[in-house]
Write a protein that holds these residues in place. Structure first.
Motif, mmCIF file in Angstrom:
data_model
loop_
_atom_site.group_PDB
_atom_site.id
_atom_site.type_symbol
_atom_site.label_atom_id
_atom_site.label_comp_id
_atom_site.label_asym_id
_atom_site.label_seq_id
_atom_site.Cartn_x
_atom_site.Cartn_y
_atom_site.Cartn_z
ATOM 1 N N ILE A 1 0.851 -1.192 0.000
ATOM 2 C CA ILE A 1 0.000 0.000 0.000
ATOM 3 C C ILE A 1 0.889 1.245 0.000
ATOM 4 O O ILE A 1 1.669 1.445 0.940
ATOM 5 N N PRO A 2 0.805 2.087 -1.020
ATOM 6 C CA PRO A 2 1.616 3.313 -1.026
ATOM 7 C C PRO A 2 1.299 4.183 0.183
ATOM 8 O O PRO A 2 0.153 4.483 0.479
ATOM 9 N N GLY A 3 2.345 4.555 0.907
ATOM 10 C CA GLY A 3 2.171 5.366 2.116
ATOM 11 C C GLY A 3 2.439 4.579 3.387
ATOM 12 O O GLY A 3 2.661 5.174 4.445
ATOM 13 N N GLY B 1 -3.458 -7.416 16.365
ATOM 14 C CA GLY B 1 -3.296 -8.839 16.670
ATOM 15 C C GLY B 1 -3.367 -9.670 15.402
ATOM 16 O O GLY B 1 -4.037 -10.709 15.355
ATOM 17 N N ASP B 2 -2.679 -9.205 14.350
ATOM 18 C CA ASP B 2 -2.654 -9.882 13.050
ATOM 19 C C ASP B 2 -4.047 -9.925 12.422
ATOM 20 O O ASP B 2 -4.373 -10.866 11.696
ATOM 21 N N PHE B 3 -4.884 -8.947 12.737
ATOM 22 C CA PHE B 3 -6.215 -8.796 12.128
ATOM 23 C C PHE B 3 -7.149 -9.979 12.423
ATOM 24 O O PHE B 3 -8.199 -10.102 11.800
ATOM 25 N N GLN B 4 -6.781 -10.834 13.386
ATOM 26 C CA GLN B 4 -7.527 -12.074 13.608
ATOM 27 C C GLN B 4 -8.908 -11.850 14.217
ATOM 28 O O GLN B 4 -9.849 -12.595 13.937
ATOM 29 N N LYS B 5 -9.058 -10.840 15.074
ATOM 30 C CA LYS B 5 -10.311 -10.667 15.810
ATOM 31 C C LYS B 5 -11.183 -9.548 15.249
ATOM 32 O O LYS B 5 -12.102 -9.077 15.910
ATOM 33 N N LEU B 6 -10.905 -9.147 14.017
ATOM 34 C CA LEU B 6 -11.674 -8.074 13.389
ATOM 35 C C LEU B 6 -12.535 -8.648 12.276
ATOM 36 O O LEU B 6 -12.050 -9.397 11.423
ATOM 37 N N ASP B 7 -13.813 -8.291 12.285
ATOM 38 C CA ASP B 7 -14.742 -8.799 11.272
ATOM 39 C C ASP B 7 -14.925 -7.840 10.107
ATOM 40 O O ASP B 7 -15.302 -8.253 9.013
ATOM 41 N N ASN B 8 -14.676 -6.554 10.332
ATOM 42 C CA ASN B 8 -14.825 -5.585 9.250
ATOM 43 C C ASN B 8 -13.942 -4.372 9.534
ATOM 44 O O ASN B 8 -13.444 -4.190 10.649
ATOM 45 N N TYR B 9 -13.759 -3.550 8.500
ATOM 46 C CA TYR B 9 -12.839 -2.423 8.625
ATOM 47 C C TYR B 9 -13.361 -1.366 9.596
ATOM 48 O O TYR B 9 -12.583 -0.617 10.183
ATOM 49 N N ARG B 10 -14.682 -1.306 9.806
ATOM 50 C CA ARG B 10 -15.231 -0.319 10.746
ATOM 51 C C ARG B 10 -14.753 -0.599 12.169
ATOM 52 O O ARG B 10 -14.516 0.328 12.946
ATOM 53 N N GLN B 11 -14.626 -1.878 12.513
ATOM 54 C CA GLN B 11 -14.101 -2.236 13.838
ATOM 55 C C GLN B 11 -12.670 -1.746 13.995
ATOM 56 O O GLN B 11 -12.268 -1.269 15.062
ATOM 57 N N LEU B 12 -11.892 -1.858 12.922
ATOM 58 C CA LEU B 12 -10.505 -1.404 12.955
ATOM 59 C C LEU B 12 -10.426 0.107 13.126
ATOM 60 O O LEU B 12 -9.644 0.614 13.940
ATOM 61 N N ALA C 1 -9.100 16.345 6.077
ATOM 62 C CA ALA C 1 -8.879 15.523 4.886
ATOM 63 C C ALA C 1 -7.812 14.457 5.139
ATOM 64 O O ALA C 1 -7.925 13.320 4.670
ATOM 65 N N LEU C 2 -6.780 14.798 5.908
ATOM 66 C CA LEU C 2 -5.722 13.832 6.221
ATOM 67 C C LEU C 2 -6.241 12.722 7.136
ATOM 68 O O LEU C 2 -5.834 11.562 7.005
ATOM 69 N N ILE C 3 -7.142 13.073 8.051
ATOM 70 C CA ILE C 3 -7.748 12.055 8.913
ATOM 71 C C ILE C 3 -8.581 11.092 8.072
ATOM 72 O O ILE C 3 -8.588 9.875 8.311
ATOM 73 N N ALA C 4 -9.260 11.628 7.076
ATOM 74 C CA ALA C 4 -10.022 10.768 6.163
ATOM 75 C C ALA C 4 -9.078 9.833 5.399
ATOM 76 O O ALA C 4 -9.410 8.670 5.145
ATOM 77 N N VAL C 5 -7.894 10.336 5.059
ATOM 78 C CA VAL C 5 -6.885 9.506 4.395
ATOM 79 C C VAL C 5 -6.425 8.385 5.333
ATOM 80 O O VAL C 5 -6.234 7.244 4.910
ATOM 81 N N CYS C 6 -6.259 8.700 6.621
ATOM 82 C CA CYS C 6 -5.903 7.669 7.611
ATOM 83 C C CYS C 6 -6.944 6.557 7.624
ATOM 84 O O CYS C 6 -6.612 5.361 7.655
ATOM 85 N N ASN C 7 -8.213 6.938 7.606
ATOM 86 C CA ASN C 7 -9.291 5.954 7.563
ATOM 87 C C ASN C 7 -9.235 5.110 6.296
ATOM 88 O O ASN C 7 -9.459 3.905 6.317
ATOM 89 N N LYS C 8 -8.937 5.776 5.190
ATOM 90 C CA LYS C 8 -8.830 5.056 3.915
ATOM 91 C C LYS C 8 -7.683 4.047 3.957
ATOM 92 O O LYS C 8 -7.816 2.910 3.468
ATOM 93 N N LEU C 9 -6.563 4.432 4.556
ATOM 94 C CA LEU C 9 -5.422 3.515 4.692
ATOM 95 C C LEU C 9 -5.799 2.293 5.526
ATOM 96 O O LEU C 9 -5.424 1.163 5.193
ATOM 97 N N LEU C 10 -6.543 2.511 6.609
ATOM 98 C CA LEU C 10 -6.978 1.390 7.442
ATOM 99 C C LEU C 10 -7.935 0.481 6.680
ATOM 100 O O LEU C 10 -7.871 -0.748 6.785
ATOM 101 N N LYS C 11 -8.831 1.092 5.908
ATOM 102 C CA LYS C 11 -9.770 0.313 5.107
ATOM 103 C C LYS C 11 -9.025 -0.529 4.080
ATOM 104 O O LYS C 11 -9.325 -1.717 3.878
ATOM 105 N N PHE D 1 -7.123 -3.450 5.925
ATOM 106 C CA PHE D 1 -8.014 -4.548 6.298
ATOM 107 C C PHE D 1 -8.368 -5.393 5.078
ATOM 108 O O PHE D 1 -8.278 -6.624 5.097
ATOM 109 N N ALA D 2 -8.765 -4.721 3.995
ATOM 110 C CA ALA D 2 -9.188 -5.433 2.784
ATOM 111 C C ALA D 2 -8.053 -6.260 2.192
ATOM 112 O O ALA D 2 -8.252 -7.407 1.782
ATOM 113 N N ILE D 3 -6.863 -5.697 2.153
ATOM 114 C CA ILE D 3 -5.733 -6.372 1.527
ATOM 115 C C ILE D 3 -5.276 -7.575 2.340
ATOM 116 O O ILE D 3 -5.008 -8.652 1.798
#
Length: 329
Positions: free
Chosen positions: A202-204, A218-229, A295-305, A308-310
């Motif tokens: 992921i660039p950035g 925790g290696d993304f094991q206990k997360l069901d969706n990106y909103r939880q993250l 706008a940068l905070i929104a970018v942080c959210n996008k990076l987390l999304k 999670f997806a990747i």
């Protein structure tokens, strides 16, 4: 999630040295106090057994030994965020505070809630978190030493011995931080090579941030969706409005995850230029008149999304795939 528990519920208020315990016996509440050590754990299990649900708050590190012990004994463990218990007590207009009362509220919450069983994290995650925490403490000490050196230079008379001592301390701290961070990254690369490679596609996001994300989730094991993250990182928007008269600013919750938030914020400066989806999001928000920080905070959210997806899909970042689908839980 499982259906509301039917077995006996044990509420435990954890403190550094003791455990205040509350459970129901023949429809009457019983209280017990034991020490927060192995002898106390054994006494607790002997009294209550393992065929029940033990509910406790995530109180610093003080609950961990108890949770591990109960898990190893085969008991079901439910670890709750202290904020949730606090809100539960407020919702029921609870008054007064004591360890005994807190244990009673925790027991009551366990009876009325749907419990997700707690499980210990992988040993490598626990070990790496300890390394990360020590590195952060040493960095804080390093900042204190640098400030002390700056303050020393401003004085009319400067002790050469004091300066030498601070410089030696600074050199030692630099060496220790470097060693710990190298060991941390080396350990993560051995244990989570695939996940690190996915995240750094992921660039950035660099390897250090990728490692912090793996530890934080925790290696993304206990997360069901990106909103939880996003919520876990404290980056969920929080609106403050009421009727037509109150129109507060939308802010982020800032609950937990301060280290990962600060790291992602730094990454967002690079992502808004090199990451196609983040660049488009940033430019769209700025064009709408939003300030740069928002706008940068929104970018942080996008990076987390994206992260999670990747990780969940196992598909590296590609600029032409701005919406990566993730398997349904």
């Amino acid at each position: 999630m499982i259906s509301p528990v039917k077995q006996k519920v044990i509420g435990i208020d954890v403190s550094k040295d003791s455990l205040a315990v509350c459970f129901s016996l023949t429809n009457k509440l019983q209280h017990l106090e034991v020490s927060n050590d192995k002898a106390g754990f054994q006494k607790l299990v002997k009294q209550c057994g393992v065929d029940c649900l033990y509910v406790m708050e995530a109180t610093g590190i003080y609950y961990l030994q108890l949770a591990y012990y109960l898990y190893e004994q085969g008991a079901q463990v439910f670890v709750v965020n202290p904020v949730i218990i606090k809100r539960f007590i407020q919702m029921h207009l609870g008054k007064g505070k004591s360890d005994k009362k807190d244990a009673q509220w925790i027991q009551r919450y366990g009876e009325q809630s749907q419990a997700t069983s707690w499980q210990p994290e992988q040993p490598v995650i626990v070990e790496c978190r300890q390394l990360e925490q020590v590195a952060e403490q040493l960095i804080k000490q390093r900042t204190m030493v640098i400030n002390a050196l700056e303050a020393l230079k401003l004085q009319p008379v400067v002790s050469s011995l004091a300066t030498k001592s601070l410089l030696q301390t600074l050199k030692m701290l630099d060496k220790q931080v470097k060693q710990i961070q190298e060991k941390l990254l080396e350990t993560l690369e051995k244990a989570f090579a695939k996940e690190l490679n996915l995240l750094t596609s992921i660039p950035g996001i660099g390897r250090k941030t990728a490692g912090m994300l793996l530890l934080f989730t925790g290696d993304f094991q206990k997360l069901d969706n990106y909103r939880q993250l996003i919520a876990k990182a404290g980056l969920s928007p929080r609106e403050y409005t009421s009727g037509t008269s109150i129109r507060g600013k939308v802010r982020i919750t800032k609950m937990g995850g301060s280290l990962i938030r600060s790291k992602l914020y730094v990454c967002s400066f690079s992502a808004k230029k090199s990451n196609a989806a983040c660049k488009a999001l940033y430019e769209r928000l700025v064009a709408k008149g939003k300030n740069g920080k928002l706008a940068l905070i929104a970018v942080c959210n996008k990076l987390l999304k994206q992260a999670f997806a990747i990780v969940k899909s196992g598909i590296p970042y590609h600029p032409n795939y701005m919406h990566i689908s993730t398997p349904k839980p």
